[in-house]
Scaffold this active site. Sequence first.
Site, PDB file in Angstrom:
ATOM      1  N   CYS A 160       0.828  -1.191   0.000  1.00 24.13           N
ATOM      2  CA  CYS A 160       0.000   0.000   0.000  1.00 24.13           C
ATOM      3  C   CYS A 160       0.870   1.253   0.000  1.00 24.13           C
ATOM      4  CB  CYS A 160      -0.950   0.091   1.194  1.00 24.13           C
ATOM      5  SG  CYS A 160      -2.111  -1.254   1.271  1.00 24.13           S
ATOM      6  N   ARG A 162       4.285  -0.413  -4.531  1.00 24.75           N
ATOM      7  CA  ARG A 162       3.919  -0.886  -3.185  1.00 24.75           C
ATOM      8  C   ARG A 162       2.596  -1.648  -3.171  1.00 24.75           C
ATOM      9  NH1 ARG A 162       6.813   1.727   0.739  1.00 24.75           N
ATOM     10  NH2 ARG A 162       5.223   1.180   2.265  1.00 24.75           N
ATOM     11  N   TRP A 217      -2.580  -2.852  -1.729  1.00 25.47           N
ATOM     12  CA  TRP A 217      -2.206  -4.267  -1.824  1.00 25.47           C
ATOM     13  C   TRP A 217      -3.101  -4.963  -0.799  1.00 25.47           C
ATOM     14  CZ3 TRP A 217      -0.454  -8.283   1.198  1.00 25.47           C
ATOM     15  CH2 TRP A 217       0.123  -9.371   0.519  1.00 25.47           C
ATOM     16  N   ASN A 247      -2.195   2.144   5.529  1.00 28.10           N
ATOM     17  CA  ASN A 247      -1.238   1.113   5.098  1.00 28.10           C
ATOM     18  C   ASN A 247      -0.872   0.315   6.346  1.00 28.10           C
ATOM     19  OD1 ASN A 247       0.969  -0.353   4.171  1.00 28.10           O
ATOM     20  ND2 ASN A 247       2.367   1.381   4.310  1.00 28.10           N
ATOM     21  N   GLY A 248      -1.243  -0.959   6.365  1.00 27.49           N
ATOM     22  CA  GLY A 248      -0.940  -1.776   7.542  1.00 27.49           C
ATOM     23  C   GLY A 248      -2.084  -2.729   7.827  1.00 27.49           C
ATOM     24  N   GLU A 271      18.076 -17.546  -6.074  1.00 25.98           N
ATOM     25  CA  GLU A 271      17.657 -16.211  -6.515  1.00 25.98           C
ATOM     26  C   GLU A 271      17.177 -16.257  -7.971  1.00 25.98           C
ATOM     27  OE1 GLU A 271      16.849 -13.549  -5.219  1.00 25.98           O
ATOM     28  OE2 GLU A 271      17.080 -12.003  -6.744  1.00 25.98           O
ATOM     29  N   LYS A 294      13.493 -15.077  -9.070  1.00 25.39           N
ATOM     30  CA  LYS A 294      13.293 -14.027 -10.080  1.00 25.39           C
ATOM     31  C   LYS A 294      12.344 -14.518 -11.175  1.00 25.39           C
ATOM     32  CE  LYS A 294      14.331 -11.392  -8.625  1.00 25.39           C
ATOM     33  NZ  LYS A 294      14.740 -10.767  -7.460  1.00 25.39           N
ATOM     34  N   GLU A 344       8.782 -14.748  -9.945  1.00 21.08           N
ATOM     35  CA  GLU A 344       8.180 -13.441  -9.712  1.00 21.08           C
ATOM     36  C   GLU A 344       7.668 -12.798 -10.992  1.00 21.08           C
ATOM     37  OE1 GLU A 344      10.331 -11.309  -5.953  1.00 21.08           O
ATOM     38  OE2 GLU A 344      11.602 -11.669  -7.673  1.00 21.08           O
ATOM     39  N   HIS A 366      18.470 -36.174  -4.662  1.00 22.66           N
ATOM     40  CA  HIS A 366      17.575 -36.655  -3.601  1.00 22.66           C
ATOM     41  C   HIS A 366      16.134 -36.210  -3.826  1.00 22.66           C
ATOM     42  CE1 HIS A 366      21.061 -38.087  -1.419  1.00 22.66           C
ATOM     43  NE2 HIS A 366      21.635 -36.935  -1.731  1.00 22.66           N
ATOM     44  N   LYS A 412       6.429  -4.442  -3.459  1.00 24.61           N
ATOM     45  CA  LYS A 412       7.864  -4.234  -3.250  1.00 24.61           C
ATOM     46  C   LYS A 412       8.215  -4.196  -1.783  1.00 24.61           C
ATOM     47  CE  LYS A 412      11.899  -2.657  -4.981  1.00 24.61           C
ATOM     48  NZ  LYS A 412      12.390  -3.988  -5.279  1.00 24.61           N
TER      49      LYS A 412
HETATM   50  C1  G6P Z   1       9.279  -8.329  -1.209  1.00 24.57           C
HETATM   51  C2  G6P Z   1       9.923  -7.872  -2.496  1.00 24.57           C
HETATM   52  C3  G6P Z   1      11.253  -8.585  -2.687  1.00 24.57           C
HETATM   53  C4  G6P Z   1      12.153  -8.350  -1.487  1.00 24.57           C
HETATM   54  C5  G6P Z   1      11.454  -8.750  -0.177  1.00 24.57           C
HETATM   55  C6  G6P Z   1      12.245  -8.263   1.028  1.00 24.57           C
HETATM   56  O1  G6P Z   1       8.905  -9.658  -1.314  1.00 24.57           O
HETATM   57  O2  G6P Z   1       9.069  -8.131  -3.595  1.00 24.57           O
HETATM   58  O3  G6P Z   1      11.902  -8.095  -3.850  1.00 24.57           O
HETATM   59  O4  G6P Z   1      13.328  -9.096  -1.625  1.00 24.57           O
HETATM   60  O5  G6P Z   1      10.170  -8.141  -0.101  1.00 24.57           O
HETATM   61  O6  G6P Z   1      12.238  -6.861   1.044  1.00 24.57           O
HETATM   62  P1  G6P Z   1      13.333  -5.948   1.670  1.00 24.57           P
HETATM   63  O7  G6P Z   1      12.903  -4.552   1.310  1.00 24.57           O
HETATM   64  O8  G6P Z   1      13.313  -6.175   3.143  1.00 24.57           O
HETATM   65  O9  G6P Z   1      14.646  -6.300   1.072  1.00 24.57           O
END
Ligand code: G6P
Length: 612
Positions: free
Chosen positions: A2, A27, A74, A100-101, A485, A489, A492, A508, A607
Site C-alpha cells: 500500500c 507498493r 495491496w 497502510n498496515g 535467486e 526471479k 516473480e 535426492h 515491493k
Molecule cells: C518483497 C519484495 C522482494 C524483497 C522482499 C524483502 O517480497 O518483492 O523483492 O526481496 O520483499 O524486502 P526488503 O525490502 O526487506 O529487502
Amino acid sequence: MCGIVGYIGPRQAYPVIIKGLKRLEYRGYDSSGVALIDNGKLNVYKKKGKVAELEEEVLDKNLNSHIGIGHTRWATHGEPSDRNAHPHVSNSGEFAMIHNGIIENYVPIKNDLLKKGYTFKSDTDTEVLLNFIEDIKKNNDCSLEAALRIALKRIVGAYCILLIDQNDPETIIAARKGSPLVIGIGKGEHFLASDASPIIEYTKEVVYVNDYEIAIVKADELVLKNLGNEKQTPFITKLDMELAAIEKGGYDHFMLKEIHEQPDTIFDCLRGRLLSHNSQINLSGVDNNIEIFKNAQRIVMVACGTSWHAGLVAEYLFEDLCRINVEVEYASEFRYRNPVINKGDVIIAISQSGETADTLVALENAKEQGAFIFGVVNAVGSSIARLSNAGAYTHSGPEIGVASTKAFTGQLAVLSMMALKIAYAKGTITELRYQELIKELEAIPEKVKEILVDTSNIQRIAEKYKDATDFLFLGRGYNFPVALEGALKLKEVSYIHAEGYPAAEMKHGPIALVDETLPVVFVATKDKYYEKIVSNVQEIKARKGKVIAVATVSDTVIPTMADDTMFVPDTDEVIAPLLSVVPLQLLSYYVGVAKGFDVDKPRNLAKSVTVE
Ligand code: G6P
C-alpha cells in the site's frame, strides 16, 4: 504494501496525488483512490485496478481542491474491488481515511460497532478503525485528533494513516506505527507519502515520522505529537535523491533499467570505501564496532525474499573468510520462534526497503534481548536503518521494479566488504589474499558491464524456453544461493514454477522431475566445485533434460555439454555471485516480457511488505 500520498497547500491536490500514487504503485496496485475536499464537500473516487484506471474514471470530473489524500492498495482484508479500495468514509460521511498496515483486533471492534448500528460498505479493517474513531469522537465529544489518539491506544497492529475531515479543509491528520511515513516540507505546503519518491520533485526537506507519533499537518504548519499529546520536535532531513533516479530513463521497464544500472550502483557502493591503492576498506559502521565483530561468537542474518538470498551468500563469505559461525534466518520465522540470543551475537539485518514488517519486528525483538544490530539497508532513513545500532547503506538508489535486482548486488557488495574487513582485522585471511580480493571486488563493476554489453543471446534463450511450465535452478557453494535467486526471479516475473536446489542435493528428489521438457539452469562458473558440477550436468543430460548454463567465458567444457550457455567474466569464487546472478536477472526479465507480463508490477506481489 500500500502506498499513501497526501497534499495540502496552494496547488491543486489531485494532480500531485495521482502522480505520487504512480510513483508508489510498486507498493501495491490492485486498486486505488483519492479523497478531496472541495467547497466544504468531501469527494471520494476509487477504482479497482492500477492507478491509470482511476485516472480514467475521474477524467471528466471537474476537480478543485487544495487538500487531498490518495492510496494505492495491496489487499489484506477483503478482495481487490472498488468498494474495498481506499479512501474509506465514516458513517457520518464527514471523515475519510487511508491506511497502510493491518489492524489485528478489528473483529471485536467491528462487532461492537455493528451492535451500535454502524454499517460497513467494505470488508476492510480500515473502515472499522475509521468508524471506531468516529464513535469515540461522538461519545467523548472531543476533537478528531483526540479521538484518533484514544483509538490508536486501543488497537493492535501496524498502521500509517491519513485522515481528513470535511468540516476542516485546512488539516490532514497522520499517524504511524510500523508502516512508513515521510512528510515533505514545501513553502506554505506539505506533502505526505510512504516514501520520498512522490515528494522529491517539490522539496528535498523531509521529516521521517516515528512510530507512535501523530502529525497535524496544515499548509504552513506541521505539529508532531506523541500519543501522550506531547509535542515532539520534527527532525528535518535533506534528501540526496534525484528525480531522474525514479524515472525509466529510456528503458521499457524499471527492471531492465535497474539491471543495467548495476555497474554504476555497485561502483557507487564501493566508492570511497574500497581503496585498492592502500588496501583499505572504510566502512565506518564496522570500523566503529570492530571489536564487536572480532569477538562475535555468531552472526545471524535476518531478512526476507531476495535479501535473504544475499544473507545466504554472506553465510559462505563470513564462515569462509572470517571463521565466524553464521545462521541465516527468515525474519518471519525468527520473530516467532523464541530464538536463543546470546551475548556476543551480532544480527545483520538485510533489507532493500528497510521497512519489511517481519524483518523490523524480528530486529526489535532481538534488540530487546540485547543483540547488536547491524543494518545492510538501501533506503536511507528507513525504519530498519534507524533501528540498527550501526550499518552500511548499499547506495543502490531507488529500486522501483518489484523484483529486486540492483539492491541484491548492492547487498552482496556491502557484505563482501564487511567480510573482508572483519577477516583482515581478525587475521583469518592472509595479507596477500586480502589484497587479491580487494582488487577482484574493485573490478566487478567493469565485469558486470561486459555481461550487459550484448544481451541478445540471453533474449534468444528466453524466447526458446518461455513456454516451459517448470524450471530447475542448480548451483553449488557460493552459487547455490544464486540458483535460489534465479528461481525466485523467474517465478516473480514470468509466473513459471521454478525451484532452486543445491546441485548435488538434486539427486535426492528433483531429479525425478527431469525429462526432455524440463529446462535446468546450472550456475556453473569456474570454482572449486567445478568438476563436481560438470558431473551434475552430465547426470541431467543423461536423462534428456535441457541444460542452460551460466559459465565462465574461458570455459571450454560446459558450453559443449549445455544446450545453451550464458557467459560471465572470470572472477574469484567468493564474489562470483555478483556476476553470475546478472544473466539470471536478464533471463527472467526477457521470459516475463516474452510472455506479455507487467514485469515491473507482477501480480500479487508488492515491493515493500509492511504487513506480516
Ligand atoms: C518483497 C519484495 C522482494 C524483497 C522482499 C524483502 O517480497 O518483492 O523483492 O526481496 O520483499 O524486502 P526488503 O525490502 O526487506 O529487502
